[in-house]
Write an enzyme that holds these catalytic residues in place. Structure first.
Site, PDB file in Angstrom:
ATOM      1  N   HIS A   1       0.789  -1.240   0.000  1.00 12.08           N
ATOM      2  CA  HIS A   1       0.000   0.000   0.000  1.00 12.08           C
ATOM      3  C   HIS A   1       0.820   1.289   0.000  1.00 12.08           C
ATOM      4  O   HIS A   1       0.358   2.315  -0.483  1.00 12.08           O
ATOM      5  CB  HIS A   1      -1.042  -0.002   1.129  1.00 12.08           C
ATOM      6  CG  HIS A   1      -0.509   0.420   2.465  1.00 12.08           C
ATOM      7  ND1 HIS A   1       0.004  -0.470   3.368  1.00 12.08           N
ATOM      8  CD2 HIS A   1      -0.395   1.639   3.047  1.00 12.08           C
ATOM      9  CE1 HIS A   1       0.397   0.173   4.450  1.00 12.08           C
ATOM     10  NE2 HIS A   1       0.178   1.470   4.278  1.00 12.08           N
TER      11      HIS A   1
ATOM     12  N   GLU B   1       3.463   5.259  -3.168  1.00 13.03           N
ATOM     13  CA  GLU B   1       3.537   6.544  -2.474  1.00 13.03           C
ATOM     14  C   GLU B   1       4.981   6.898  -2.086  1.00 13.03           C
ATOM     15  O   GLU B   1       5.419   8.021  -2.254  1.00 13.03           O
ATOM     16  CB  GLU B   1       2.648   6.472  -1.223  1.00 13.03           C
ATOM     17  CG  GLU B   1       2.788   7.634  -0.253  1.00 13.03           C
ATOM     18  CD  GLU B   1       2.086   8.894  -0.735  1.00 13.03           C
ATOM     19  OE1 GLU B   1       1.385   8.792  -1.760  1.00 13.03           O
ATOM     20  OE2 GLU B   1       2.262   9.938  -0.113  1.00 13.03           O
ATOM     21  N   ASP B   2       5.728   5.904  -1.577  1.00 11.61           N
ATOM     22  CA  ASP B   2       7.022   6.203  -0.961  1.00 11.61           C
ATOM     23  C   ASP B   2       8.248   5.825  -1.784  1.00 11.61           C
ATOM     24  O   ASP B   2       9.349   6.219  -1.444  1.00 11.61           O
ATOM     25  CB  ASP B   2       7.144   5.470   0.390  1.00 11.61           C
ATOM     26  CG  ASP B   2       6.156   6.015   1.417  1.00 11.61           C
ATOM     27  OD1 ASP B   2       5.646   7.125   1.196  1.00 11.61           O
ATOM     28  OD2 ASP B   2       5.904   5.324   2.412  1.00 11.61           O
TER      29      ASP B   2
END
Ligand code: MN
Length: 739
Positions: free
Chosen positions: A87, A91-92
């Site tokens: 997840h 994003e990272d």
């Protein structure tokens, strides 16, 4: 408190946590499932390898923990577990949604991408918006409910591990959790998660209150257990006689709900009387769980007096989240009121796991056929919950989910609009007056036109101007019924106002022409100008589309017999110069037209020769001062014409009140059905063109005829001829000199 560990220890710990994840999943995992989860795990470990949590621990602990909540507490399957592991990857780290799709397929990619979007949303959105609306919003952005479920798990783990965060961030995240995620978990039937989110929320927003209540609960645990034992002992015999296998346990109210009660009822901790409930979980002895539950009810009430007003039968009518149980409040041991919850093992599992359990029981194997059913059911539940604002619900029911967008007002309220709605639709959805005075909008801080098509998540701010009025073009870009009706009504009202003015104008003009305005004259005019109603007529005089020129043409036509007689006289005596002379002298020249098209353009009169109206003139295009008009016999004319011939523009004085001229068109072609009708429609729909005479006849499939019309200028005539050529059946159109 600092974190230290060797890489070796860490790797061991990661492996241990991963094993633990697979051990207690609510759903059984196939070999294929395990392979998928393993691939996701390996990628997540690699992607996050350089990253650490605020606590100093390896970042991968977080996705593993989130996946565990997803697998154990929410009860989701392999796809969701894998997505939970991944997840934070997009994003990272450098991985993209495309990578996810390539490696894990469309479903997982969509879920991960949804989760990434929420993280972005969180950063720039203002959380003063209502929790309810934010939840709705989350749902429209993501058509897969698993996104929301994993998001809740993500939030829970972040709350569980928030100690390492700076205090101001803790408070912000905790408030947001209480405001949005806990109610969302409740709505989804995830009661355990909801309770934990709330308690953690309180822990960081009101730490003293939290620890005070917590310590008091701990103090009273022993006493509470004694109470439950005494309650259980009283019932044991009777229950066993009925062959029930059961478990009686105490269920403490959550810290958060005790706090809520203290506040609401203005009481101290000790005065909260239902700090815990007694739960009886039974194995059914008959095929009818409901019957069994009521049997236990009757046993309990044989020993303890019930309060009939506090009976809740969630079995006959389960909660929308699927919760089933029988709740009663009785006077228990020591004459204290106590709530008793009666549930079968199945009901208990549903209460703990929400719909995942519900569908497992209903459809046997949840993985085979139940998961989609459950997720769909979740959607339905979310959609059908009663929302406070009545019109919101109405809109919601009218518009199918995917056909709807949600946008924010400047105050952070959410508005639902059909897909394709424009900024103007939004303005009308706020208020009719806002719509009518709308002159533009700002979407996400940028100025956009009224026709701008809105997207879910847009922040919309309407700009109004008091003097602004709706116009007919607005109808081209509004799609909501509300906006359409409001605009149409406003236009009609405006039209009526203009018509009223126009009627007065017309009456005055007719009076000048010594004609009395009465119904007969009005009807004649309506017919003459090819209009439908007297309102249309007055409206046109109001806007100036019809004025003296056309009115005079009408009067002329009215006296047609006399005029044509007079004209025929003129034609027969062309040599009688006096009459021609007279006609010319009465012509008043008050306007200049330029070029072949006889267009009216801006000009100034030159100072060198100062031409006056009626002089033979030409236009000269200057570099800085536009068109200058000179006399043809101006002293400078020759030098201008020889040096700058290309800047010379033909010019001619005209009488603007008689600026229209008559033209006769010869039209021929195939005699199609309705051709005359179509021709007249094209001509009368062309602005400021009037038909004087039509003479067309059909013969053996062909037609041939002449139409006499008035037009304002040659450009208009050319345009008209082009549109006539487009009429189906027309083959030839040309201008002729005689009828
Ligand atoms: Mn996360």
């Amino acid at each position: 408190m600092s974190y230290t560990a060797t890489i070796e220890d860490e790797n061991k710990e990661i492996a241990k946590r991963y094993k633990d994840l697979l051990k207690g999943t609510y759903q059984d995992l196939s070999l294929k499932d395990k392979k998928l989860i393993r691939t996701a795990f390996d990628l997540a470990v690699e992607a996050h390898s350089e990253q650490r949590r605020k606590s100093g621990e390896p970042y991968i602990y977080h996705p593993i923990a989130v996946a565990k909540i997803v697998a154990y507490e929410i009860g989701l399957g392999a796809t969701s577990i894998a997505a939970a592991l991944l997840h934070d990857v997009v994003e990272d780290t450098d991985y993209t949604t495309e990578d996810m799709e390539r490696l894990f397929g469309e479903n997982i990619a969509r879920i991960v991408s949804g989760l990434t979007k929420i993280s972005h949303l969180k950063k720039d959105k203002d959380f003063s918006i209502q929790a309810e609306n934010f939840r709705k919003m989350l749902l429209t952005l993501h058509d897969d409910v698993r996104v929301i479920l994993i998001k809740i798990a993500d939030r829970l783990h972040n709350m569980q591990t928030m100690d390492a965060m700076p205090a101001h961030k803790q408070v912000k995240i905790a408030s947001e959790t209480l405001y949005i995620y806990a109610p969302l978990a409740h709505r989804l039937g995830l009661y355990n998660l909801k309770t934990e989110l709330e308690d953690l929320g309180l822990k960081y927003t009101e730490p003293e209150v939290y620890s005070d209540i917590l310590s008091k609960i701990k103090e009273s645990t022993e006493e509470q257990q004694k109470y439950i034992d005494s309650f259980a002992k009283t019932l044991d015999n009777a229950l066993k006689t009925e062959a029930f296998e059961y478990d009686i346990k105490g269920r403490s109210k959550s810290i958060f709900s005790i706090r809520k009660k203290m506040r609401k009822q203005h009481v101290s901790y000790d005065e909260v009387y239902d700090k815990f409930a007694i739960r009886i979980v039974f194995k059914p002895v008959s095929k009818d769980e409901k019957f069994d539950a009521w049997k236990i009810y009757s046993i309990v009430t044989d020993f303890f007096k019930p309060n009939p007003s506090r009976l809740r039968d969630w079995i006959s009518q389960p909660k929308s989240t699927g919760y089933e149980a029988l709740h009663i409040t009785v006077i228990g041991p020591q004459n204290k009121w106590v709530e008793v919850q009666i549930r079968s093992e199945r009901m208990d599992e549903i209460a703990e796991k929400g719909y995942a359990a519900h569908f497992k029981y209903k459809q046997g194997n949840i993985k085979e056929n139940g998961l989609d059913g459950w997720l769909n059911k979740l959607r339905e539940t979310l959609e059908n919950q009663s929302i406070n604002a009545v019109d919101f619900v109405e809109d919601f029911k009218l518009n199918l989910y995917s056909k709807e967008i949600f946008v924010f007002t400047p105050k952070g309220d959410l508005k639902s609009l059909p897909k394709g709605a424009s900024a103007l639709d939004f303005a009308f959805s706020i208020h009719t007056d806002v719509g009518l005075k709308c002159r533009g909008a700002k979407v996400n801080g940028k100025l956009v036109p009224l026709s701008y098509i809105l997207k879910s998540g847009d922040h919309v701010e309407v700009q109004t101007a008091a003097m602004n009025k709706p116009n007919i073009r607005w109808l081209d870009f509004v799609i909501t019924a509300r906006a359409r009706t409001r605009i149409k009504t406003a236009l009609k009202e405006k039209e009526k106002e203009i018509a009223a003015e126009g009627k007065a104008v017309l009456a005055r003009k007719l009076r000048h022409l010594k004609i009395t305005m009465n119904e007969r004259v009005i009807n004649e005019m309506v017919t003459y100008f090819s209009l439908k109603t007297s309102l249309d007529l007055f409206y046109r005089f109001g806007t100036g589309a019809l004025d003296n020129t056309q009115l005079k043409a009408f009067v002329t036509q009215k006296n047609n017999a006399f005029i044509s007689f007079f004209k025929s006289k003129l034609k027969r005596n062309p040599t009688k110069g006096t009459i021609v002379e007279k006609e010319e002298t009465t012509t008043k020249y008050d306007a200049l037209v330029f070029g072949k098209e006889e267009e009216q353009l801006d000009y100034t009169i030159s100072k060198c020769c100062s031409p006056i109206q009626g002089d033979r003139v030409f236009g000269f295009i200057t570099i800085n001062e536009g068109i200058k008009v000179h006399k043809k016999d101006c002293p400078n004319a020759i030098s201008m014409q020889s040096n700058y011939a290309y800047r010379i523009l033909a010019a001619k004085w005209i009488d603007s009140s008689k600026e229209e001229f008559k033209a006769i068109l010869h039209i021929s072609g195939e005699d199609k059905k309705g051709i005359i009708n179509n021709l007249t429609k094209v001509i009368s729909n062309t602005m400021d063109v009037h038909i004087h005479n039509i003479n067309i006849s059909g013969n053996e499939g062909v037609f041939d005829g002449k139409i006499s019309i008035s037009v304002q200028n040659k450009t208009q005539l050319t345009k008209l001829i082009k549109s006539i050529q487009k009429v189906d059946g027309v083959q030839n159109v040309k201008r002729v000199n005689t009828l």
